[in-house]
Motif scaffolding. Sequence first.
Motif, PDB file in Angstrom:
ATOM      1  N   ARG A  32       0.823  -1.208   0.000  1.00  0.00           N
ATOM      2  CA  ARG A  32       0.000   0.000   0.000  1.00  0.00           C
ATOM      3  C   ARG A  32       0.858   1.260   0.000  1.00  0.00           C
ATOM      4  O   ARG A  32       1.837   1.370   0.726  1.00  0.00           O
ATOM      5  N   ARG A  62      -5.811   0.966   7.022  1.00  0.00           N
ATOM      6  CA  ARG A  62      -5.883   1.004   5.572  1.00  0.00           C
ATOM      7  C   ARG A  62      -6.576   2.271   5.115  1.00  0.00           C
ATOM      8  O   ARG A  62      -7.512   2.743   5.709  1.00  0.00           O
ATOM      9  N   SER A  65      -6.901   4.587  -1.892  1.00  0.00           N
ATOM     10  CA  SER A  65      -5.878   5.319  -2.660  1.00  0.00           C
ATOM     11  C   SER A  65      -6.313   6.734  -2.990  1.00  0.00           C
ATOM     12  O   SER A  65      -5.492   7.605  -3.166  1.00  0.00           O
TER      13      SER A  65
END
Length: 68
Positions: A32, A62, A65
């Motif tokens: 990531r 998390r 994007s």
Amino acid sequence: MNDVIEIVRMFIPLIVVQLLLMIVALIDLYRRNYVRGEKWVWVIIIIVINLLGPIAYFIFGRKKSNEY
């Protein structure tokens, strides 16, 4: 001695789940580009807080994007 072996056998599935979850979380963190917070902090949390660390990463760490 048989009692100890039986106790160890009971914990083997939990240990396997813990290790798999930790490995998957570390691989996801590595791949990531964006996470909430610093990556090195998440590595410590994932490794030190055994079962709950990877779960916390997947829930709170998390970042999508497109999320900055």
